[in-house]
Design a protein around this motif. Structure first.
Motif, PDB file in Angstrom:
ATOM      1  N   LEU A   1      44.165  69.449   3.614  1.00 60.39           N
ATOM      2  CA  LEU A   1      43.951  68.629   4.800  1.00 60.39           C
ATOM      3  C   LEU A   1      42.611  68.940   5.456  1.00 60.39           C
ATOM      4  O   LEU A   1      41.955  68.050   6.009  1.00 60.39           O
TER       5      LEU A   1
ATOM      6  N   LEU B   1      38.937  77.210   6.188  1.00 61.21           N
ATOM      7  CA  LEU B   1      40.145  77.534   6.949  1.00 61.21           C
ATOM      8  C   LEU B   1      40.070  78.987   7.402  1.00 61.21           C
ATOM      9  O   LEU B   1      39.893  79.892   6.595  1.00 61.21           O
TER      10      LEU B   1
ATOM     11  N   ASP C   1      43.274  81.074  13.598  1.00 59.38           N
ATOM     12  CA  ASP C   1      44.107  79.898  13.827  1.00 59.38           C
ATOM     13  C   ASP C   1      43.252  78.662  14.100  1.00 59.38           C
ATOM     14  O   ASP C   1      43.538  77.857  14.997  1.00 59.38           O
ATOM     15  N   CYS C   2      42.187  78.515  13.314  1.00 63.88           N
ATOM     16  CA  CYS C   2      41.328  77.346  13.461  1.00 63.88           C
ATOM     17  C   CYS C   2      40.684  77.047  12.110  1.00 63.88           C
ATOM     18  O   CYS C   2      40.954  77.728  11.116  1.00 63.88           O
TER      19      CYS C   2
ATOM     20  N   ARG D   1      42.353  81.465   8.898  1.00 57.77           N
ATOM     21  CA  ARG D   1      43.755  81.715   9.238  1.00 57.77           C
ATOM     22  C   ARG D   1      43.889  82.761  10.342  1.00 57.77           C
ATOM     23  O   ARG D   1      44.767  82.671  11.198  1.00 57.77           O
TER      24      ARG D   1
ATOM     25  N   LYS E   1      43.487  74.381  13.559  1.00 61.52           N
ATOM     26  CA  LYS E   1      43.866  74.631  12.166  1.00 61.52           C
ATOM     27  C   LYS E   1      44.852  73.582  11.663  1.00 61.52           C
ATOM     28  O   LYS E   1      45.930  73.426  12.225  1.00 61.52           O
ATOM     29  N   PRO E   2      44.479  72.847  10.602  1.00 60.84           N
ATOM     30  CA  PRO E   2      45.439  71.931   9.974  1.00 60.84           C
ATOM     31  C   PRO E   2      46.509  72.722   9.202  1.00 60.84           C
ATOM     32  O   PRO E   2      46.416  73.940   9.038  1.00 60.84           O
ATOM     33  N   GLN E   3      47.495  72.012   8.689  1.00 60.49           N
ATOM     34  CA  GLN E   3      48.607  72.676   8.023  1.00 60.49           C
ATOM     35  C   GLN E   3      48.237  73.211   6.651  1.00 60.49           C
ATOM     36  O   GLN E   3      48.749  74.242   6.221  1.00 60.49           O
ATOM     37  N   THR E   4      47.329  72.549   5.931  1.00 58.68           N
ATOM     38  CA  THR E   4      46.981  72.962   4.571  1.00 58.68           C
ATOM     39  C   THR E   4      45.473  72.949   4.365  1.00 58.68           C
ATOM     40  O   THR E   4      44.729  72.302   5.117  1.00 58.68           O
TER      41      THR E   4
END
Length: 314
Positions: free
Chosen positions: A221, A185, A190-191, A187, A215-218
């Protein structure tokens, strides 16, 4: 101190009880001496010219917060509390640090002036107070106690360490491919990135994938999407007789390994940060063209590290 409701109409509370105790002359007289000794001991501990972690260690030792076998048994983490060094006594703080026959020689040279047997029957705070009567050796005592405790832990935990480190990456059986996958992830960008690597029974890399996604929410995921991408990638590349392996313990029921044993897939997922365009299925092929070598797991890992460092330098 019993509560007789001296104040009519006042409901008892902890605050009122505390004030009553503070105003009781008998209670103040009995506690004042011990409280002063306690404050003096802690002042000397926090003023020690040693590492902060050693001061914290002394605090935990004096307040019985160390993970001794006695404390672990109380929490039902282990089934017995006998000292693993001498096998003669329950392992509490004073025994682990002072009373055990296996550590007596450590203390004899610098602290032979203390009555070893008498102290072994007491408590660790009492031992600290005795050592504090000679301030010049108190720092040495603190460091030695910290070293003795960590030696005790090292002797107790080798089996646990070997069990934790027992899982290593192994090639699959013949006519089967192993597919390792991982997600990362990003952050700040944003991907997220997905990494998949497929190896044969000889540990040679057949094909690899590094892919950037939205980028997924968690983070969980991301791992689920990485597992899904690994299954789809095996179908797209025609490898149907496969076993799947990842380092997430919460996302799916595939075989789980440690991060160090899933290093190539993890590096591919991290490399997706640099991927342009979003998909990079030819990574393994480009490596073969550049080096004219057979691709194995260690070779691909080296290539990924070189790519990552060169991209950062530019």
């Amino acid at each position: 101190m019993p509560w007789f409701g001296q104040l009519k109409g006042v409901v008892f509370s902890v605050k009122i009880g505390y004030k009553s105790l503070c105003e009781d002359p008998q209670a103040r007289e009995s506690d004042s001496e011990s409280a002063e000794v306690h404050r003096s001991m802690w002042k000397d501990v926090w003023r020690l010219n040693v590492l902060v972690k050693i001061k914290h260690f002394l605090w935990k030792s004096c307040t019985n917060l160390l993970p001794t076998k006695e404390n672990l048994l109380k929490k039902t983490i282990i089934s017995e509390n006998v000292c693993h060094l001498c096998s003669e006594h329950l392992e509490d703080v004073i025994h682990a640090m002072w009373g055990c026959t296996k550590v007596r020689q450590v203390w004899q040279r610098s602290f032979g002036w203390l009555d070893h047997n008498l102290i072994a029957e007491g408590s660790f705070p009492n031992l600290v107070r005795l050592v504090q009567t000679k301030p010049s050796v108190f720092p040495l005592f603190a460091v030695m106690a910290w070293a003795v405790w960590h030696h005790c832990l090292r002797q107790r935990l080798p089996l646990a360490r070997s069990v934790v480190g027992a899982i290593k990456w192994r090639p699959p059986s013949e006519n089967v491919v192993k597919i390792n996958f991982d997600g990362a992830l990003f952050r700040e960008l944003d991907c997220a990135g997905l990494g998949v690597v497929i190896c044969n029974s000889e540990g040679l890399v057949l094909v690899a994938l590094s892919e950037k996604i939205m980028k997924p929410q968690t983070a969980e995921l991301v791992e689920i999407l990485a597992a899904r991408r690994a299954v789809l990638f095996s179908i797209e590349t025609g490898f149907h007789n496969s076993v799947f392996e990842g380092d997430s313990t919460s996302s799916c029921s595939f075989s789980n390994v440690g991060r160090q044993d899933n290093a190539v897939a993890h590096a591919l997922a991290q490399r997706a940060r640099l991927s342009v365009p979003l998909k990079d299925w030819t990574l393994a092929c480009r490596y073969a063209e550049d080096t004219e070598d057979v691709i194995d797991v260690s070779g691909l890992m080296t290539y990924l590290l070189v790519c990552s460092s060169s991209s950062k330098s530019t």
